[in-house]
Design a protein around this motif. Structure first.
Motif, short mmCIF file in Angstrom:
data_model
loop_
_atom_site.label_atom_id
_atom_site.label_comp_id
_atom_site.label_asym_id
_atom_site.label_seq_id
_atom_site.Cartn_x
_atom_site.Cartn_y
_atom_site.Cartn_z
N LEU A 64 0.84 -1.20 0.00
CA LEU A 64 0.00 0.00 0.00
C LEU A 64 0.87 1.25 0.00
O LEU A 64 0.57 2.24 -0.66
N ARG B 231 3.31 5.75 -3.20
CA ARG B 231 4.45 6.49 -3.75
C ARG B 231 4.39 6.51 -5.28
O ARG B 231 4.60 7.55 -5.90
N THR B 232 4.08 5.36 -5.90
CA THR B 232 4.02 5.34 -7.37
C THR B 232 2.89 6.24 -7.86
O THR B 232 2.90 6.67 -9.01
N LEU B 233 1.91 6.51 -7.00
CA LEU B 233 0.82 7.41 -7.40
C LEU B 233 1.18 8.86 -7.11
O LEU B 233 0.31 9.73 -7.06
N GLY B 234 2.45 9.12 -6.89
CA GLY B 234 2.92 10.50 -6.80
C GLY B 234 2.97 11.06 -5.38
O GLY B 234 3.33 12.22 -5.20
N ALA B 235 2.61 10.23 -4.38
CA ALA B 235 2.60 10.75 -3.02
C ALA B 235 4.03 10.83 -2.48
O ALA B 235 4.79 9.88 -2.58
N ARG C 294 3.21 12.52 2.50
CA ARG C 294 1.80 12.32 2.16
C ARG C 294 1.42 10.85 2.32
O ARG C 294 0.31 10.53 2.73
N LEU D 216 -4.68 4.14 8.37
CA LEU D 216 -4.79 2.68 8.48
C LEU D 216 -4.31 2.19 9.85
O LEU D 216 -4.76 1.17 10.33
N GLU E 284 8.13 8.39 -6.32
CA GLU E 284 7.00 9.18 -6.81
C GLU E 284 7.35 10.01 -8.05
O GLU E 284 6.47 10.60 -8.66
N TYR F 144 2.09 0.82 -11.14
CA TYR F 144 2.46 -0.44 -10.50
C TYR F 144 1.22 -1.13 -9.97
O TYR F 144 0.42 -0.55 -9.23
N ALA G 32 -3.53 -3.91 -3.88
CA ALA G 32 -3.24 -2.85 -2.91
C ALA G 32 -4.16 -1.64 -3.03
O ALA G 32 -3.71 -0.51 -3.08
N LEU G 33 -5.45 -1.89 -3.07
CA LEU G 33 -6.39 -0.76 -2.98
C LEU G 33 -6.36 -0.25 -1.55
O LEU G 33 -6.21 -1.03 -0.61
N PHE G 34 -6.49 1.07 -1.38
CA PHE G 34 -6.49 1.64 -0.03
C PHE G 34 -7.82 1.30 0.63
O PHE G 34 -8.87 1.80 0.19
N PRO G 35 -7.79 0.49 1.68
CA PRO G 35 -9.06 0.00 2.25
C PRO G 35 -9.91 1.08 2.90
O PRO G 35 -11.11 0.92 3.05
N HIS G 36 -9.27 2.22 3.27
CA HIS G 36 -10.03 3.25 3.97
C HIS G 36 -10.64 4.27 3.01
O HIS G 36 -11.31 5.20 3.43
N LEU G 37 -10.38 4.09 1.70
CA LEU G 37 -10.94 5.02 0.71
C LEU G 37 -11.89 4.25 -0.19
O LEU G 37 -11.66 3.07 -0.50
N PHE H 87 -6.62 9.25 -5.89
CA PHE H 87 -5.49 9.41 -4.97
C PHE H 87 -4.26 10.00 -5.67
O PHE H 87 -3.56 10.84 -5.13
N GLY H 88 -4.02 9.55 -6.89
CA GLY H 88 -2.82 9.99 -7.59
C GLY H 88 -2.98 11.31 -8.33
O GLY H 88 -2.08 11.73 -9.05
N ALA I 257 -3.76 14.33 -6.92
CA ALA I 257 -3.87 15.38 -5.91
C ALA I 257 -3.54 16.76 -6.45
O ALA I 257 -4.04 17.76 -5.95
N ARG J 76 -6.80 3.38 -11.32
CA ARG J 76 -6.08 4.29 -10.42
C ARG J 76 -4.69 4.61 -10.97
O ARG J 76 -4.25 5.76 -10.96
N SER J 77 -3.99 3.58 -11.49
CA SER J 77 -2.65 3.80 -12.06
C SER J 77 -2.74 4.62 -13.35
O SER J 77 -1.99 5.56 -13.54
N ARG K 183 -3.13 8.50 -13.99
CA ARG K 183 -1.95 9.36 -13.89
C ARG K 183 -1.10 9.38 -15.15
O ARG K 183 -0.02 9.99 -15.16
#
Lengths: 272, 238
Positions: A163, A168-172, A176, A185, B73, B79, B85-90, B98-99, B101, B144-145, B148
């Protein structure tokens, strides 16, 4: 034969549960048992109570903010960067959990007291710490830090590494990633750790007495007020204790809500 | 174009890989412990190569000699890990945006929504990952990937987490998506059925690429026992 051994084992467990359960409950029951409503309301009117309660909330709130603020960053560092430095850092943050509170008080005095290691420097700059309200905060932070840091390290270690990489790969940026993925989490574990840490700080007695003293309104927290009341009037001590017990129950209730399964995530007791 | 020539030693594994990938998909196959996942981590920037260079579309991501090492980043890689690896809280939309921003909110929602629609999961925008099937999760993670505009795609065992039916269906979809997007794509897999996704198959053993070629060529002249076994288990079409 085997059946009898099994039932003996079961009986041993039941006996141990009954014995330990009774032992742990009895003092709490005793606090309530001997007291009437009048005792309790006169305890509430005790002149020691209000300043002590206010001071306890103020100092434990501050120490909690200090411990959570610094501890979260330390725990993240330790959990995400395994290595010799992290192992040392983890050991250092666990140290206060195995040091007796009275010893911690002496140590704090020798470090930050007027003639202490660091206190001399502070003194020359006009800052006196020992026997002040900030000293109470430091004493509480010292003894309660291990509970939060250990829980936070455990909570951050349980995070799925993927996760964080994906974020990070999504630019964070690393920050962040921490703020938007790591913190939310790990939140249940962090909250449970903060609650344990807060409970330890509220009950803090020895280190505070040695390093901050016992001055009404300035350094006399709830446990010290109980100690003072005890010297003249056991009933007053009992009434003040009841207030603290109710506070503890409220905390326990919150803890159970945070971790409905019963076991508290990430609250492995540090040290021992 | 993705060009890499890197080396890194980790424990007993000595990884040494040279690979050039045009706008095409390559399957990285190999036995467990061959270093496939390590290769992905080196490309992503989670691990640092000891020597070598990685360049993507003319941009240097890593160069040991020139001391260039872009942060994860900054590499503009898409990737997709094995469990997506989906963010479970979103929720799904929260994941897909997410990407993005840096974009204004409206633009963010529009772009993420477009990709979710394109991958057939637009109707799930308000659902949370825990309530999605494996196939839906994969589509959301891909959206999601791709929202971007990554310059290359790294897929780690993309179908391993799926049941056989979803696997066959998504493999077919993935094949047409890859052909449509024309991105350099590295697909790590131990499943020879995934060969249909790739223009080229690179076989990795003990940290080295022992052979890279088309499926036909690998069949005609396998360089090792593993290659021979791998290609003989490959069905001819999906």
């Amino acid at each position: 034969m085997r059946l009898r051994a099994a039932s003996a084992w079961g009986a041993a467990q039941l006996f141990a549960s009954a014995l330990l359960g009774l032992f742990l409950l009895l003092p709490v029951v005793a606090l309530f048992a001997g007291s009437s409503w009048d005792d309790f309301s006169s305890g509430l009117r005790n002149p020691l109570l209000l300043p002590a309660l206010r001071l306890s909330l103020l100092t434990t709130g501050s120490s909690l903010a200090l411990v959570v603020g610094l501890g979260s960053l330390v725990a993240w560092r330790v959990a995400r960067n395994p290595g010799r430095a992290s192992r040392w850092m983890e050991a250092i943050t666990q140290l206060p959990a195995v040091i007796p509170p009275a010893v911690a008080g002496v140590g704090l005095l020798l470090a930050f007291g007027r003639r202490g290691l660091f206190g001399g420097w502070l003194d020359r700059h006009g800052i006196a710490l020992a026997f002040t309200t900030p000293a109470v905060i430091l004493a509480e932070a010292f003894v309660s830090a291990p509970f939060f840091v250990q829980a936070a390290i455990a909570a951050f270690r349980r995070l799925d590494e993927n996760l964080l990489v994906v974020a990070r790969t999504l630019g964070a940026s690393p920050f962040r990633t921490f703020a938007r993925v790591g913190l939310p989490l790990a939140a249940p574990g962090l909250a449970a750790g903060a609650a344990m840490s807060w409970a330890r700080a509220v009950g803090e007695f020895g280190a505070t007495l040695f390093f901050a003293g016992n001055m009404t309104g300035r350094t006399q927290t709830m446990p010290l007020a109980i100690y003072t009341a005890m010297e003249s009037d056991l009933h007053a001590a009992q009434a003040l204790s009841l207030v603290m017990v109710l506070l503890a129950f409220a905390l326990l209730f919150i803890l159970r809500r945070l971790a409905p399964g019963g076991a508290l995530p990430g609250t492995e007791l540090p040290g021992a | 174009m993705l060009e890499l020539r890197i080396a890194r030693r980790i424990g007993a594994l000595e990884l040494r890989v040279e690979l050039t990938l045009d706008r095409e998909a390559a399957l990285i196959a190999g036995p467990n412990g061959a270093g496939k996942s390590t290769l992905l981590r080196l490309l992503l920037g989670v691990l640092r190569p000891e020597t070598g260079r990685i360049a993507l579309e003319g941009r240097t991501l890593f160069d040991a000699a020139a001391a260039i090492d872009l942060a994860v980043e900054e590499r503009e890689l898409g990737y997709l890990p094995q469990d997506y690896a989906l963010f479970p809280h979103l929720d799904v939309m929260g994941n897909a945006t997410f990407g993005l921003a840096r974009l204004p909110r409206r633009e963010r929602l529009r772009r993420a929504g477009e990709w979710l629609e394109k991958l057939g999961v637009g109707h799930l925008a308000r659902r949370f990952p825990a309530g999605l099937s494996g196939g839906e999760r994969q589509r959301v993670a891909l959206a999601r990937s791709l929202a971007r505009n990554p310059r290359a795609l790294l897929l780690d065992e993309p179908f391993a987490a799926l049941d056989p039916i979803a696997r066959r269906e998504l493999r077919g979809s993935m094949r047409s998506w890859l052909q449509e997007w024309r991105l350099p794509a590295l697909i790590v897999s131990h499943d020879s059925a995934d060969a249909v996704l790739a223009d080229r198959i690179a076989v990795m053993e003990h940290g080295q690429l022992v052979q890279q070629d088309t499926l036909e060529e690998l069949r005609r002249a396998p360089a090792s026992a593993f290659v021979a076994g791998f290609v003989s288990a490959t069905p001819d079409s999906a």
